[in-house]
Scaffold this motif. Structure first.
Motif, PDB file in Angstrom:
ATOM      1  N   ALA A   8      -3.525   4.047   6.295  1.00  0.00           N
ATOM      2  CA  ALA A   8      -2.560   3.346   7.142  1.00  0.00           C
ATOM      3  C   ALA A   8      -2.433   4.026   8.498  1.00  0.00           C
ATOM      4  CB  ALA A   8      -1.197   3.294   6.453  1.00  0.00           C
ATOM      5  N   LEU A  36       3.131   2.459   2.540  1.00  0.00           N
ATOM      6  CA  LEU A  36       1.683   2.649   2.677  1.00  0.00           C
ATOM      7  C   LEU A  36       1.374   4.119   2.959  1.00  0.00           C
ATOM      8  CD1 LEU A  36       0.830  -0.490   4.877  1.00  0.00           C
ATOM      9  CD2 LEU A  36       0.522  -0.244   2.398  1.00  0.00           C
ATOM     10  N   VAL A  42      -4.770   4.000  -0.282  1.00  0.00           N
ATOM     11  CA  VAL A  42      -4.458   2.708   0.333  1.00  0.00           C
ATOM     12  C   VAL A  42      -5.758   2.030   0.723  1.00  0.00           C
ATOM     13  CG1 VAL A  42      -3.473   1.615   2.401  1.00  0.00           C
ATOM     14  CG2 VAL A  42      -2.251   3.467   1.303  1.00  0.00           C
ATOM     15  N   LEU A  44      -6.475  -1.440   3.072  1.00  0.00           N
ATOM     16  CA  LEU A  44      -5.893  -2.546   3.824  1.00  0.00           C
ATOM     17  C   LEU A  44      -6.992  -3.498   4.257  1.00  0.00           C
ATOM     18  CD1 LEU A  44      -3.503  -0.531   6.192  1.00  0.00           C
ATOM     19  CD2 LEU A  44      -2.946  -1.592   3.984  1.00  0.00           C
ATOM     20  N   VAL A  53      -2.500  -6.934   9.394  1.00  0.00           N
ATOM     21  CA  VAL A  53      -2.845  -6.622   8.013  1.00  0.00           C
ATOM     22  C   VAL A  53      -2.613  -7.875   7.172  1.00  0.00           C
ATOM     23  CG1 VAL A  53      -2.289  -5.185   6.012  1.00  0.00           C
ATOM     24  CG2 VAL A  53      -2.275  -4.192   8.319  1.00  0.00           C
ATOM     25  N   HIS A  56      -3.118  -5.782   1.090  1.00  0.00           N
ATOM     26  CA  HIS A  56      -2.938  -4.348   0.853  1.00  0.00           C
ATOM     27  C   HIS A  56      -3.035  -4.057  -0.641  1.00  0.00           C
ATOM     28  CE1 HIS A  56       1.761  -4.762   0.460  1.00  0.00           C
ATOM     29  NE2 HIS A  56       1.134  -5.198  -0.606  1.00  0.00           N
ATOM     30  N   THR A  58      -2.271  -0.350  -3.060  1.00  0.00           N
ATOM     31  CA  THR A  58      -1.911   1.067  -3.009  1.00  0.00           C
ATOM     32  C   THR A  58      -2.054   1.687  -4.388  1.00  0.00           C
ATOM     33  OG1 THR A  58       0.422   0.630  -3.493  1.00  0.00           O
ATOM     34  CG2 THR A  58      -0.215   0.716  -1.165  1.00  0.00           C
TER      35      THR A  58
END
Ligand SMILES: CC(C)(COP(=O)(O)OP(=O)(O)OC[C@H]1O[C@@H](n2cnc3c(N)ncnc32)[C@H](O)[C@@H]1OP(=O)(O)O)[C@@H](O)C(=O)NCCC(=O)NCCS
Length: 134
Positions: A8, A36, A42, A44, A53, A56, A58
């Motif tokens: 991120a 994030l 992460v 993206l 974005v 996403h 995580t």
């Protein structure tokens, strides 16, 4: 064109928006960015044209044995193009050294995750009814 990044870093809150579909109290864009940044891993998906974005995923880990994937979402207008599949593939590649990888999902999504070799299990959770935004 969609590009994928594993961090991120360099992402601004203004590039985030539209996530947390169905949440009663979704986090602010600043809160989203903190989530994030606070994750161990992460991935993206970024729309190259809009630099926003659009997807996403995580993971949080103990660094040795266990990893948990709390968030996966693709913005509604970008779904059905393989972005969710790509996000999971890339995350599982990052987590390949972990013998235990967990996530929770609705039953209807189990076939989606089975494609990656995951199988249904039984778990226990606590869910605040209305998670306050940070
Ligand atoms: C689940 C989600 C991330 C999938 O993203 P996506 O970019 O649309 O997924 P893909 O385009 O890579 O789809 C891959 C395959 O999974 C299937 N799939 C996608 N979403 C599905 C769903 N909700 N239920 C069942 N199958 C689904 C697609 O039909 C597709 O199958 P196909 O290859 O035979 O066409 C997206 O629907 C989403 O953000 N949903 C809301 C948030 C959510 O539920 N997150 C998961 C939390 S556990």
């Amino acid at each position: 064109m969609i590009r994928y990044v594993n961090s991120a870093a360099g992402i601004a809150p203004t590039q985030l928006g539209g996530f947390f579909e169905g949440w009663r109290a979704p986090p602010s864009a600043d809160g989203h960015l903190s989530m994030l940044q606070g994750s161990d891993h992460v991935v993206l998906a970024i729309d190259h044209d809009r630099t926003s974005v659009v997807g996403h995923i995580t993971a949080i880990t103990d660094g040795i044995a266990s990893a948990f994937i709390p968030m996966l979402e693709v913005l509604a207008e970008y779904r059905g193009r393989g972005i969710g599949h790509e996000l999971v593939l890339r995350m599982l590649a990052q987590l390949s050294d972990y013998p235990s990888i967990d996530l929770t999902c609705d039953q209807e999504l189990q076939p989606f995750y089975e494609r990656f070799g995951m199988h249904a299990s039984v778990g226990m959770v606590i869910r605040a009814i209305n998670v306050p935004p940070r």
